[in-house]
Scaffold this motif. Structure first.
Motif, mmCIF file in Angstrom:
data_model
loop_
_atom_site.group_PDB
_atom_site.id
_atom_site.type_symbol
_atom_site.label_atom_id
_atom_site.label_comp_id
_atom_site.label_asym_id
_atom_site.label_seq_id
_atom_site.Cartn_x
_atom_site.Cartn_y
_atom_site.Cartn_z
ATOM 1 N N GLY A 214 0.805 -1.038 -0.102
ATOM 2 C CA GLY A 214 0.041 -0.042 -0.388
ATOM 3 C C GLY A 214 0.924 1.202 0.212
ATOM 4 N N MET A 215 1.908 1.275 0.569
ATOM 5 C CA MET A 215 2.838 2.302 0.487
ATOM 6 C C MET A 215 3.461 2.875 -0.692
ATOM 7 N N GLY A 216 3.614 1.724 -1.469
ATOM 8 C CA GLY A 216 4.564 1.695 -2.839
ATOM 9 C C GLY A 216 5.882 1.886 -2.320
ATOM 10 N N LEU A 217 6.767 2.272 -3.571
ATOM 11 C CA LEU A 217 8.224 2.607 -3.347
ATOM 12 C C LEU A 217 8.443 3.426 -4.672
ATOM 13 N N ASP A 218 9.058 4.675 -4.207
ATOM 14 C CA ASP A 218 9.445 5.548 -5.232
ATOM 15 C C ASP A 218 10.564 5.079 -6.102
ATOM 16 N N LEU A 219 10.428 4.501 -7.175
ATOM 17 C CA LEU A 219 11.444 4.205 -8.040
ATOM 18 C C LEU A 219 11.727 5.269 -9.155
ATOM 19 N N ASP A 220 12.922 5.223 -9.461
ATOM 20 C CA ASP A 220 13.390 6.040 -10.566
ATOM 21 C C ASP A 220 12.816 5.476 -11.819
ATOM 22 N N PRO A 221 11.966 6.541 -12.471
ATOM 23 C CA PRO A 221 11.188 5.993 -13.887
ATOM 24 C C PRO A 221 12.306 5.555 -14.843
ATOM 25 N N GLN A 222 13.314 6.049 -14.796
ATOM 26 C CA GLN A 222 14.389 5.636 -16.014
ATOM 27 C C GLN A 222 14.741 4.249 -15.814
ATOM 28 N N LEU A 223 14.538 3.645 -14.462
ATOM 29 C CA LEU A 223 14.896 1.979 -14.562
ATOM 30 C C LEU A 223 14.001 1.298 -15.503
ATOM 31 N N PHE A 224 12.940 1.784 -15.751
ATOM 32 C CA PHE A 224 12.261 0.782 -16.494
ATOM 33 C C PHE A 224 12.806 0.431 -18.018
ATOM 34 N N ALA A 225 13.670 2.043 -18.409
ATOM 35 C CA ALA A 225 14.211 1.672 -19.827
ATOM 36 C C ALA A 225 15.412 0.794 -19.899
ATOM 37 N N HIS A 226 15.793 0.215 -18.617
ATOM 38 C CA HIS A 226 16.805 -0.791 -18.742
ATOM 39 C C HIS A 226 16.435 -1.926 -19.347
ATOM 40 N N TRP A 227 14.967 -2.309 -19.375
ATOM 41 C CA TRP A 227 14.598 -3.607 -19.869
ATOM 42 C C TRP A 227 13.561 -3.349 -20.832
ATOM 43 N N PRO A 228 13.881 -2.882 -21.942
ATOM 44 C CA PRO A 228 13.158 -2.618 -23.210
ATOM 45 C C PRO A 228 12.499 -3.894 -23.544
ATOM 46 N N ASP A 229 12.783 -4.866 -23.548
ATOM 47 C CA ASP A 229 11.983 -6.217 -23.999
ATOM 48 C C ASP A 229 10.940 -6.872 -22.787
ATOM 49 N N HIS A 230 10.690 -5.822 -21.879
ATOM 50 C CA HIS A 230 9.826 -6.373 -20.703
ATOM 51 C C HIS A 230 8.924 -5.259 -20.594
ATOM 52 N N HIS A 231 7.605 -5.555 -20.427
ATOM 53 C CA HIS A 231 6.436 -4.310 -20.078
ATOM 54 C C HIS A 231 5.858 -4.541 -18.763
ATOM 55 N N PHE A 232 6.095 -3.609 -18.188
ATOM 56 C CA PHE A 232 5.726 -3.488 -16.646
ATOM 57 C C PHE A 232 4.271 -3.092 -16.263
ATOM 58 N N LEU A 233 3.745 -3.737 -15.197
ATOM 59 C CA LEU A 233 2.339 -3.331 -14.669
ATOM 60 C C LEU A 233 2.704 -2.703 -13.347
ATOM 61 N N MET A 234 1.956 -1.969 -12.765
ATOM 62 C CA MET A 234 2.077 -1.249 -11.594
ATOM 63 C C MET A 234 0.762 -0.659 -11.081
ATOM 64 N N ALA A 235 0.340 -1.156 -9.732
ATOM 65 C CA ALA A 235 -0.966 -0.324 -9.368
ATOM 66 C C ALA A 235 -0.625 1.271 -9.326
ATOM 67 N N CYS A 236 -1.536 1.843 -9.525
ATOM 68 C CA CYS A 236 -1.501 3.360 -9.724
ATOM 69 C C CYS A 236 -1.104 4.007 -8.402
ATOM 70 N N PRO A 237 0.047 4.748 -8.261
ATOM 71 C CA PRO A 237 0.497 5.259 -6.928
ATOM 72 C C PRO A 237 -0.406 6.260 -6.189
ATOM 73 N N PRO A 238 -0.519 6.238 -5.123
ATOM 74 C CA PRO A 238 -1.532 7.326 -4.377
ATOM 75 C C PRO A 238 -1.113 8.905 -4.611
ATOM 76 N N ASP A 239 0.063 8.890 -4.712
ATOM 77 C CA ASP A 239 0.696 10.330 -5.188
ATOM 78 C C ASP A 239 0.379 10.656 -6.440
ATOM 79 N N PRO A 240 -0.252 11.806 -6.728
ATOM 80 C CA PRO A 240 -0.417 12.121 -8.356
ATOM 81 C C PRO A 240 0.660 12.567 -9.043
ATOM 82 N N ASN A 241 1.809 13.164 -8.261
ATOM 83 C CA ASN A 241 2.813 13.418 -8.863
ATOM 84 C C ASN A 241 3.786 12.264 -9.476
#
Length: 362
Positions: A214-241
């Motif tokens: 429920g708290m989530g974890l603030d990951l650097d969005p650029q990390l997902f670019a390390h894995w272009p052959d994968h598609h990621f799913l996440m619950a929508c974070p509670p923080d709009p920013n």
């Protein structure tokens, strides 16, 4: 018959497994009155329960451990919160006991695992069943100091009751009660909205779900670019920013409101997250591989990790690996050492509660 569940407000995992049991009770005994009592938000509880006939009572029965973030605890804040809870509990117990008596039905209390459930059961002279894989006594004691008293108080409460429903990935829970061991306690996936399902089915990338509770974890969005052959799913974070920062990532989809992470598991190859009972139970029930980030300050984790190594396909990550993007998604999963666990725990728990509840009515 009234089943009143005192559910821990520590996190979403307790609520998820309690909801699974209540769903089975609702199916087997539709004429029984079922109540979920928790401080977890009503909207999220409604999503977990999936049944408007299961009632909610907004009560905070325990603190658990206050979290510094998804992977760490805050002992000082926990002690402050425990003192505040102690001041409120007598009035809450009195109010809920009065409400229960007004319903005019035989009642059974299920505690997962607030020690205060024992106070409520005593106040209404009702049988008490515990369901868990650990007690707060075992979590508090390693912190020492003022937590020793909290651990002893919790243990005294846990020794009250008629039955312990012992979940997998368990600590000692040496409470001197009759016990029934359960299989994995979890719900089943619900169908996704057709548009989302078609979107996921059309992807030519491996789908990986990322979730840290429920708290989530603030990951650097650029990390997902390390894995272009994968598609990621996440619950929508509670923080709009945070949501806004993630929304533009090409290989990331944020799950819409009303979708539990569990509902998307059948479309995923692996899950990246923290150690957690309900996540492990849900993932293992669907044979989903788990990439688990280490955590060292919570006694339950050792039992969870031992169970994962024995029964689930997995890889273990350090926090540095997580934050650097070294997620090892190109590495094979480590196979389990033993056979898979069955996923009938919610049904088994419901059957035990029915047996005890019906004995009260005869």
């Amino acid at each position: 018959m009234l089943i009143y569940v005192c559910s821990s407000s520590h996190g979403f995992g307790h609520a998820a497994r309690d909801a699974a049991v209540l769903q089975q009770l609702r199916r087997l005994r539709p004429d029984w009155r079922l109540v979920m009592s928790s401080q977890v938000s009503p909207g999220f509880l409604s999503l977990l329960l999936g049944d408007e006939h299961i009632e909610q009572r907004p009560c905070r029965w325990d603190v658990g451990m206050v979290q510094a973030d998804a992977l760490g605890s805050d002992p000082s804040a926990t002690l402050i919160a425990l003192a505040e809870l102690d001041a409120r509990l007598p009035q809450q117990v009195q109010a809920e006991a009065s409400w229960i008596r007004e319903q005019g039905r035989p009642v059974l209390i299920l505690g997962d695992i607030p020690p205060a459930a024992a106070q409520l059961a005593e106040a209404v002279d009702a049988p008490l069943v515990w369901m868990s894989n650990f007690g707060w006594d075992e979590i508090y004691r390693p912190f020492g100091g003022a937590f020793e008293l909290m651990a002893e108080r919790a243990l005294e409460s846990y020794r009250c009751g008629q039955l312990l429903l012992r979940c997998p990935f368990d600590l000692a829970m040496d409470w001197g009660l009759p016990e029934q061991r359960l299989d994995l306690v979890c719900s089943s996936p619900r169908p996704l909205p057709i548009v989302l399902q078609q979107t996921l089915e059309a992807l030519d990338q491996l789908i990986i779900q990322v979730g840290f509770g429920g708290m989530g974890l603030d990951l650097d969005p650029q990390l997902f670019a390390h894995w272009p052959d994968h598609h990621f799913l996440m619950a929508c974070p509670p923080d709009p920013n945070t949501s806004a920062r993630l929304a533009g990532i090409a290989n990331l989809t944020l799950l819409p409101d009303g979708i539990r992470p569990l509902d998307a598991f059948p479309f995923c190859e692996r899950h990246i997250g923290k150690p957690g009972f309900s996540t492990f139970s849900e993932a293992l029930s669907l044979e989903l591989g788990l990439h688990v980030v280490e955590r060292r300050d919570f006694a339950e984790v050792s039992a969870l990790m031992q169970g994962l190594i024995r029964h689930g396909h997995h890889r273990l990550l350090s926090r540095d690996q997580l934050t650097s993007g070294d997620w090892q998604l190109d590495r094979p999963l480590v196979p389990p050492e033993a056979e898979p666990l069955a996923a009938d725990g919610a049904l088994q728990a419901a059957e035990q509660l029915i047996q005890l509840g019906e004995s009260l009515c005869n």
